[in-house]
Design a protein around this motif. Structure first.
Motif, mmCIF file in Angstrom:
data_model
loop_
_atom_site.group_PDB
_atom_site.id
_atom_site.type_symbol
_atom_site.label_atom_id
_atom_site.label_comp_id
_atom_site.label_asym_id
_atom_site.label_seq_id
_atom_site.Cartn_x
_atom_site.Cartn_y
_atom_site.Cartn_z
ATOM 1 N N VAL A 111 0.834 -1.206 0.000
ATOM 2 C CA VAL A 111 0.000 0.000 0.000
ATOM 3 C C VAL A 111 0.865 1.251 0.000
ATOM 4 N N VAL A 112 1.911 1.241 0.812
ATOM 5 C CA VAL A 112 2.805 2.402 0.885
ATOM 6 C C VAL A 112 3.546 2.592 -0.437
ATOM 7 N N ALA A 113 3.937 1.503 -1.092
ATOM 8 C CA ALA A 113 4.601 1.614 -2.393
ATOM 9 C C ALA A 113 3.668 2.244 -3.413
ATOM 10 N N LEU A 114 2.394 1.843 -3.402
ATOM 11 C CA LEU A 114 1.415 2.449 -4.302
ATOM 12 C C LEU A 114 1.288 3.940 -4.032
ATOM 13 N N ALA A 115 1.215 4.307 -2.753
ATOM 14 C CA ALA A 115 1.142 5.727 -2.405
ATOM 15 C C ALA A 115 2.382 6.473 -2.872
ATOM 16 N N GLY A 116 3.544 5.860 -2.725
ATOM 17 C CA GLY A 116 4.779 6.508 -3.141
ATOM 18 C C GLY A 116 4.837 6.767 -4.631
ATOM 19 N N VAL A 117 4.385 5.797 -5.433
ATOM 20 C CA VAL A 117 4.407 5.964 -6.892
ATOM 21 C C VAL A 117 3.424 7.058 -7.312
ATOM 22 N N LEU A 118 2.206 7.022 -6.774
ATOM 23 C CA LEU A 118 1.205 8.017 -7.152
ATOM 24 C C LEU A 118 1.623 9.423 -6.727
ATOM 25 N N TRP A 119 2.205 9.545 -5.547
ATOM 26 C CA TRP A 119 2.644 10.853 -5.074
ATOM 27 C C TRP A 119 3.845 11.345 -5.879
ATOM 28 N N ALA A 120 4.772 10.442 -6.205
ATOM 29 C CA ALA A 120 5.940 10.817 -6.999
ATOM 30 C C ALA A 120 5.537 11.257 -8.393
ATOM 31 N N ALA A 121 4.472 10.670 -8.927
ATOM 32 C CA ALA A 121 4.004 11.067 -10.261
ATOM 33 C C ALA A 121 3.533 12.510 -10.268
ATOM 34 N N GLU A 122 3.153 13.028 -9.109
ATOM 35 C CA GLU A 122 2.698 14.419 -9.040
ATOM 36 C C GLU A 122 3.823 15.384 -8.692
ATOM 37 N N VAL A 123 4.681 15.013 -7.727
ATOM 38 C CA VAL A 123 5.675 15.971 -7.220
ATOM 39 C C VAL A 123 7.095 15.641 -7.650
ATOM 40 N N GLY A 124 7.322 14.480 -8.257
ATOM 41 C CA GLY A 124 8.669 14.100 -8.643
ATOM 42 C C GLY A 124 9.313 13.182 -7.617
ATOM 43 N N VAL A 125 10.403 12.542 -8.025
ATOM 44 C CA VAL A 125 11.096 11.568 -7.180
ATOM 45 C C VAL A 125 12.306 12.237 -6.530
ATOM 46 N N SER A 126 12.397 12.133 -5.216
ATOM 47 C CA SER A 126 13.541 12.682 -4.484
ATOM 48 C C SER A 126 13.626 11.996 -3.127
ATOM 49 N N PRO A 127 14.790 12.062 -2.454
ATOM 50 C CA PRO A 127 14.909 11.449 -1.133
ATOM 51 C C PRO A 127 14.001 12.091 -0.080
ATOM 52 N N GLN A 128 13.494 13.281 -0.338
ATOM 53 C CA GLN A 128 12.616 13.962 0.616
ATOM 54 C C GLN A 128 11.139 13.695 0.344
ATOM 55 N N LEU A 129 10.843 12.731 -0.505
ATOM 56 C CA LEU A 129 9.473 12.491 -0.942
ATOM 57 C C LEU A 129 8.542 12.120 0.211
ATOM 58 N N GLY A 130 8.970 11.178 1.060
ATOM 59 C CA GLY A 130 8.061 10.651 2.074
ATOM 60 C C GLY A 130 8.048 11.397 3.378
ATOM 61 N N GLU A 131 9.098 12.147 3.669
ATOM 62 C CA GLU A 131 9.216 12.798 4.979
ATOM 63 C C GLU A 131 8.055 13.726 5.307
ATOM 64 N N PRO A 132 7.592 14.603 4.390
ATOM 65 C CA PRO A 132 6.496 15.510 4.742
ATOM 66 C C PRO A 132 5.173 14.792 5.003
ATOM 67 N N LEU A 133 5.024 13.572 4.501
ATOM 68 C CA LEU A 133 3.758 12.856 4.635
ATOM 69 C C LEU A 133 3.673 12.048 5.919
ATOM 70 N N LEU A 134 4.821 11.754 6.522
ATOM 71 C CA LEU A 134 4.839 10.819 7.638
ATOM 72 C C LEU A 134 4.085 11.360 8.849
ATOM 73 N N VAL A 135 4.255 12.651 9.143
ATOM 74 C CA VAL A 135 3.563 13.241 10.295
ATOM 75 C C VAL A 135 2.054 13.217 10.079
ATOM 76 N N GLY A 136 1.616 13.620 8.875
ATOM 77 C CA GLY A 136 0.190 13.613 8.577
ATOM 78 C C GLY A 136 -0.393 12.206 8.597
ATOM 79 N N ALA A 137 0.355 11.233 8.076
ATOM 80 C CA ALA A 137 -0.127 9.853 8.059
ATOM 81 C C ALA A 137 -0.236 9.298 9.468
ATOM 82 N N PHE A 138 0.760 9.568 10.291
ATOM 83 C CA PHE A 138 0.720 9.085 11.668
ATOM 84 C C PHE A 138 -0.416 9.759 12.436
ATOM 85 N N ALA A 139 -0.610 11.055 12.167
ATOM 86 C CA ALA A 139 -1.719 11.770 12.794
ATOM 87 C C ALA A 139 -3.059 11.174 12.377
ATOM 88 N N ALA A 140 -3.205 10.840 11.097
ATOM 89 C CA ALA A 140 -4.440 10.226 10.612
ATOM 90 C C ALA A 140 -4.700 8.902 11.306
#
Length: 288
Positions: free
Chosen positions: A196-225
């Motif tokens: 599931v996380v891999a699917l989220a990573g591909v879909l999100w990367a398709a919008e914002v691009g691929v970089s080592p900072q891709l997942g960091e901004p989402l982790l706080v929001g995901a954990f909060a959710a």
């Protein structure tokens, strides 16, 4: 209405990542704090196979999901299981955090910090929803979060695998006496979570691009959710992601982005104080 739609769209992304937390906590009482970094690795794998012209875009995404399903299972077997011998053993927290640091260093030093575009898995159109213009990719991610949640609920409620997962979740010791391997169920849960996380990573990367900072901004929001909705409910991430996305969007629009993020974290603190199991979660009694 624009705030509502954009907040719910963002909440869908957080909910999709949060399912990775819920799936592992439900069955193993552990969390993989390297999920954000695994999103990055999934995005880089998707980028690496983008030149495979013989495989359609959907096939490439399925390939990434399958690879990370296997990777998730072995992450549990090698990184989590040896450090989680009981409810009071939290060494898995350090092992997963340590793994996240290793992945950050490898991706940053190996690929650099510049964003690279991913040429598939994305939609460039803008759609109108409830009178609001919304990027199609954000809508796709939100719809995917709902569909993935429904699929996971159906698996856990209507299949033999789901019955075994629920049994391990309720009482792993009693389940083992009935011949159910909690180790195997844990590997399956981590495999599903990583897929599931891999699917989220591909879909999100398709919008914002691929970089080592891709997942960091989402982790706080995901954990909060996950915390708001409840880490013991598969429906919880959708509710928690929607609430977190709406609150941060509304407050961020009126008071600034910083206060928007603060307001979302205040919601998390309030839930932890008054309903620590989450809005849709159930209280778990730990046997000592």
């Amino acid at each position: 209405m624009e705030i509502v739609v954009s907040g719910l769209a963002a909440g869908g992304l957080f909910a999709l990542v949060a399912q990775g937390f819920v799936l592992t906590f439900l069955t193993t009482n552990t969390l993989n704090f390297a999920l954000g970094e695994f999103m990055v690795v999934a995005a880089f794998l998707a980028l690496a196979i983008s030149s495979w012209g013989w495989l359609p875009s959907a096939g490439k995404i399925v390939f990434v999901i399958a690879v990370f399903g296997v990777l998730g299972a072995w992450t549990y077997r090698l990184i989590v299981l040896p450090f989680s011998s009981g409810h009071n053993d939290t060494r898995w927290l350090l092992s997963t955090v340590g793994l996240s640091f290793i992945i950050i260093n490898m991706t940053t030093n190996g690929e650099g910090v510049l964003r690279q575009p991913l040429n598939y898995g994305g939609m460039d159109e803008v759609v109108e929803f409830l009178g609001v213009r919304l990027p199609s990719q954000q809508g796709l991610i939100a719809v995917t979060a709902v569909l993935v949640t429904i699929a996971l609920v159906m698996v856990t409620r209507m299949t033999g695998l789901g019955t075994r997962m629920r049994a391990v979740s309720e009482d792993a010791e009693a389940a083992s006496l009935m011949g159910i391997s909690s180790k195997r169920i844990g590997m399956i849960a981590y495999g599903l979570a990583m897929s599931v996380v891999a699917l989220a990573g591909v879909l999100w990367a398709a919008e914002v691009g691929v970089s080592p900072q891709l997942g960091e901004p989402l982790l706080v929001g995901a954990f909060a959710a996950g915390i708001i909705g409840g880490l013991t409910s598969l429906w919880g991430p959708l509710l928690g992601g929607g609430i977190y996305g709406l609150v941060t969007a509304a407050v961020g629009e009126s008071a600034g982005v910083m206060w928007g993020e603060v307001s979302g974290l205040l919601i998390v603190l309030a839930v932890l104080m008054f309903r620590p199991e989450g809005l849709l979660g159930r209280r778990v009694d730990v046997k000592l």
